[in-house]
Design a protein around this motif. Sequence first.
Motif, mmCIF file in Angstrom:
data_model
loop_
_atom_site.group_PDB
_atom_site.id
_atom_site.type_symbol
_atom_site.label_atom_id
_atom_site.label_comp_id
_atom_site.label_asym_id
_atom_site.label_seq_id
_atom_site.Cartn_x
_atom_site.Cartn_y
_atom_site.Cartn_z
ATOM 1 N N ALA A 127 70.867 25.257 8.794
ATOM 2 C CA ALA A 127 69.480 25.240 9.680
ATOM 3 C C ALA A 127 68.343 24.962 8.621
ATOM 4 C CB ALA A 127 69.569 26.417 10.452
ATOM 5 N N ARG A 128 68.524 25.893 7.517
ATOM 6 C CA ARG A 128 67.275 25.677 6.550
ATOM 7 C C ARG A 128 67.171 24.168 5.790
ATOM 8 N NH1 ARG A 128 67.371 30.711 2.417
ATOM 9 N NH2 ARG A 128 67.557 31.644 4.622
ATOM 10 N N HIS A 129 68.372 23.817 5.276
ATOM 11 C CA HIS A 129 68.575 22.813 4.342
ATOM 12 C C HIS A 129 68.776 21.413 4.969
ATOM 13 C CE1 HIS A 129 67.643 25.760 1.223
ATOM 14 N NE2 HIS A 129 68.581 26.225 1.682
ATOM 15 N N ALA A 130 69.469 21.135 5.945
ATOM 16 C CA ALA A 130 70.170 20.091 6.557
ATOM 17 C C ALA A 130 69.226 19.015 6.386
ATOM 18 C CB ALA A 130 70.911 20.305 7.733
ATOM 19 N N THR A 131 69.458 17.586 6.117
ATOM 20 C CA THR A 131 68.537 16.650 6.280
ATOM 21 C C THR A 131 68.943 15.966 7.784
ATOM 22 O OG1 THR A 131 70.229 15.132 5.368
ATOM 23 C CG2 THR A 131 68.836 15.855 3.800
ATOM 24 N N GLU A 132 67.950 15.118 8.210
ATOM 25 C CA GLU A 132 68.324 14.281 9.604
ATOM 26 C C GLU A 132 69.624 13.818 9.597
ATOM 27 O OE1 GLU A 132 66.587 14.635 12.220
ATOM 28 O OE2 GLU A 132 65.588 16.088 11.281
ATOM 29 N N ILE A 135 72.409 16.322 10.162
ATOM 30 C CA ILE A 135 72.354 16.815 11.499
ATOM 31 C C ILE A 135 73.190 15.453 12.179
ATOM 32 C CG2 ILE A 135 71.103 17.119 13.531
ATOM 33 C CD1 ILE A 135 69.223 18.634 11.550
ATOM 34 N N SER A 136 72.771 14.110 12.074
ATOM 35 C CA SER A 136 73.470 13.015 12.841
ATOM 36 C C SER A 136 74.840 13.012 12.393
ATOM 37 C CB SER A 136 72.732 11.865 12.432
ATOM 38 O OG SER A 136 71.503 11.842 12.705
ATOM 39 N N GLN A 137 75.551 13.308 11.340
ATOM 40 C CA GLN A 137 76.800 13.388 10.856
ATOM 41 C C GLN A 137 77.282 14.572 11.667
ATOM 42 O OE1 GLN A 137 78.858 11.575 9.644
ATOM 43 N NE2 GLN A 137 80.289 12.692 8.383
ATOM 44 N N MET A 138 77.037 15.722 11.492
ATOM 45 C CA MET A 138 77.525 16.861 12.175
ATOM 46 C C MET A 138 77.567 16.863 13.775
ATOM 47 S SD MET A 138 75.962 20.144 10.124
ATOM 48 C CE MET A 138 74.295 19.900 10.010
ATOM 49 N N HIS A 209 80.920 23.327 19.539
ATOM 50 C CA HIS A 209 80.473 22.898 18.092
ATOM 51 C C HIS A 209 79.171 22.032 18.516
ATOM 52 C CE1 HIS A 209 84.523 23.806 17.513
ATOM 53 N NE2 HIS A 209 84.478 23.813 15.885
ATOM 54 N N ILE A 210 78.843 21.505 19.523
ATOM 55 C CA ILE A 210 77.671 20.829 19.330
ATOM 56 C C ILE A 210 76.671 21.753 19.473
ATOM 57 C CG2 ILE A 210 76.359 19.350 21.205
ATOM 58 C CD1 ILE A 210 79.098 17.981 22.213
ATOM 59 N N ARG A 211 76.778 23.004 20.344
ATOM 60 C CA ARG A 211 75.926 24.030 20.263
ATOM 61 C C ARG A 211 75.582 24.427 18.835
ATOM 62 N NH1 ARG A 211 74.341 28.526 23.570
ATOM 63 N NH2 ARG A 211 72.356 29.247 22.375
ATOM 64 N N ILE A 212 76.361 24.568 17.908
ATOM 65 C CA ILE A 212 76.051 24.846 16.439
ATOM 66 C C ILE A 212 74.952 23.666 16.033
ATOM 67 C CG2 ILE A 212 76.881 24.952 14.013
ATOM 68 C CD1 ILE A 212 79.653 25.859 15.451
ATOM 69 N N ASP A 217 69.594 21.847 14.347
ATOM 70 C CA ASP A 217 68.656 20.861 14.457
ATOM 71 C C ASP A 217 67.140 21.595 14.897
ATOM 72 O OD1 ASP A 217 67.471 18.181 14.691
ATOM 73 O OD2 ASP A 217 67.927 18.137 16.729
ATOM 74 N N ARG A 218 67.335 22.615 15.495
ATOM 75 C CA ARG A 218 66.317 23.304 15.896
ATOM 76 C C ARG A 218 65.391 24.357 14.969
ATOM 77 N NH1 ARG A 218 68.010 23.756 21.560
ATOM 78 N NH2 ARG A 218 69.623 25.372 21.104
ATOM 79 N N ARG A 219 66.325 24.360 13.616
ATOM 80 C CA ARG A 219 65.937 25.198 12.714
ATOM 81 C C ARG A 219 66.073 26.518 12.922
ATOM 82 N NH1 ARG A 219 67.298 21.365 8.614
ATOM 83 N NH2 ARG A 219 66.100 19.315 9.397
ATOM 84 N N ASP A 220 66.898 26.867 13.815
ATOM 85 C CA ASP A 220 66.917 28.256 14.264
ATOM 86 C C ASP A 220 68.416 28.782 13.551
ATOM 87 O OD1 ASP A 220 67.470 30.778 15.511
ATOM 88 O OD2 ASP A 220 67.038 30.063 17.502
ATOM 89 N N GLU A 221 67.869 29.790 12.443
ATOM 90 C CA GLU A 221 68.990 30.062 11.457
ATOM 91 C C GLU A 221 69.897 31.094 12.253
ATOM 92 O OE1 GLU A 221 67.624 31.385 7.699
ATOM 93 O OE2 GLU A 221 66.226 29.580 7.387
#
Length: 247
Positions: A127-132, A135-138, A209-212, A217-221
């Motif tokens: 949530a802190r480091h992922a790029t766009e 996130i699209s891949q996940m 898993h989508i919830r994760i 994506d919301r950057r909510d750690e």
Amino acid sequence: MRKGLLETVINGLNTRTSHAQVVNELGLAIIAGEYPVGATLPGDAELAARFKVSRTVLREAMKTLAAKGLVVPRARIGTRVTPNTQWNLFDSDILTWYFAVGIDESFLLHLSEVRLAFEPHAAALAARHATEADISQMMRLAVAMGDTSHTAESLALADLRFHLSVLDASRNPFLRTVGSLIEAALVGAFKLSSPAADLGKMGEVAATHIRIVEEIDRRDEEGARRAMENVIRVGRERVVQALREEE
């Protein structure tokens, strides 16, 4: 390229070299207790004759088993089996042998405890480091888990790809190296209980898993941490229930 633990369990172990054959058979025998802790393995001459390999191949196989923590050579005594507290349980070969021999509820619970120790934190780091692009891949991998054409095997592999993608997105290389533990946990799920047998459950698995990914994506750690914890705990309960029913 070496097959992963999950793929090995699905497709079977293929030992292409004499070195791999010796390591695999002796490793299995040690994990199964055929050579208990403190036991001395047969001598070089006996093992070389048994496996029909050279002394050089045998010595290299013993070095491999020693590197995994299973044995220790002693001068004028022989090669002894070490206590299991010294075995490298992060090693995918050792985990493969455990599943080949047969695992119990305690083993699966220990695996889930370790996952709970690091995967939720990996999700928080994602949530802190992922790029766009991460996130699209996940999200693509999470959505793909809801495909109703999945078999138990393909769903297990899809699940693995998702969880490894979260470790990658954490940007912590140490976390990525413990992926074999996730594989081991998913092997347990694959062998005992798969949501692929129930289309309704498959939808639930994809949704959790989508919830994760949504929390990442919301950057909510903290949200990502809780969502990952939920996935691991639900999976653990399903597998433990299946194991108890089997027993």
